[in-house]
Design a protein around this motif. Structure first.
Motif: not given
Length: 254
Positions: A46-68
């Motif tokens: 379970r991953v939480v991106d604080f201050g995610a804005g448009i989602g860049t960092a969290g979505l980039a991580l999700a692209r690298r690591v599946p099924r988070i």
């Protein structure tokens, strides 16, 4: 000008991620991608991106690591809607939470972020010193960039509260504020790994990426610096691989 004209669509991770963002104000860049590349996560976390804005960092991580299980926390409803659209457009599952990171525990719990419930938090807090940085007249850009005195401590406190024991926090901050980072992490975190980021070889670091483990008593490690560009200002091959999503940073343990 139409509403659509105020939005651009930009490619990240070498085209693996396409994100819509506002043409003016704060815009996603290298910091978010470096943060994602420095964040350790495993399928099922379970991953939480604080201050995610448009989602860049969290979505980039999700692209690298599946099924988070990804939650994107953002205070600005307009940016949160862009994050929602970006997740859907890239076929990446993400929960969008409109919430002030500095809110109290009940507000977090009401949004499904109870204490000791999260494996990984990543964050790119506002970090420019208001005493030395003249804020942008654009309110969104100002909010994204300029820190109040208590900002970092408040964000770290929120991360500590929702992380499980041995959960991992990864953050990016300006390099000349490393003392603030160490002070904020001194309560409840250990096992720090610090990666200085240099804009050019031979110049002082401009950013630090920091990985910290909740409840760890392991010593702090200072890693060799990452040079974004060589002496001629040319991006280094390993940096291009990181920015294109083909490699992770050494804060990610194998």
């Amino acid at each position: 000008m139409s509403e659509a004209a105020h939005i651009t669509e930009d490619a990240f991770l070498g085209g693996q991620l396409r994100l819509r963002q506002k043409r003016s104000g704060h815009r996603a860049g290298h910091d978010a991608i470096l943060l994602a590349a420095a964040t350790e996560a495993r399928p099922g976390d379970r991953v939480v991106d604080f201050g995610a804005g448009i989602g860049t960092a969290g979505l980039a991580l999700a692209r690298r690591v599946p099924r988070i299980g990804l939650s994107l926390v953002e205070i600005d409803p307009e940016l949160a809607e862009l994050a929602r659209a970006n997740a859907a457009a890239n076929a990446l599952a993400a929960e969008i939470i409109v919430l002030d990171v500095t809110a109290e525990a009940p507000a977090f719990a009401a949004n499904g972020l109870s204490p000791d419930s999260v494996d990984v938090v990543l964050m790119n807090p506002p970090f420019n010193d208001p005493a030395r940085h003249r804020g942008s007249p654009d309110q969104g850009r100002h909010t994204a960039h300029v820190a109040k005195e208590e900002t970092l401590h408040a964000w770290v406190h929120a991360a500590r509260r929702i992380l499980r024991s041995n959960g991992v926090l990864t953050l990016i901050w300006r390099a000349d504020g490393i003392a603030e980072v160490l002070a904020a992490l001194s309560r409840g975190f250990g096992g720090l790994a610090i990666l200085p980021v240099h804009g050019e070889a031979g110049r002082p670091a401009i950013r630090v990426l920091v990985r910290a483990v909740k409840g760890s008593r392991a010593p702090t490690r200072l890693l060799p610096g990452l040079m974004l560009n060589d002496e001629q200002g040319v991006s280094k091959k390993e940096v291009i691989e990181i920015l294109e999503g083909r490699a992770a940073l050494p804060l990610v343990e194998p």
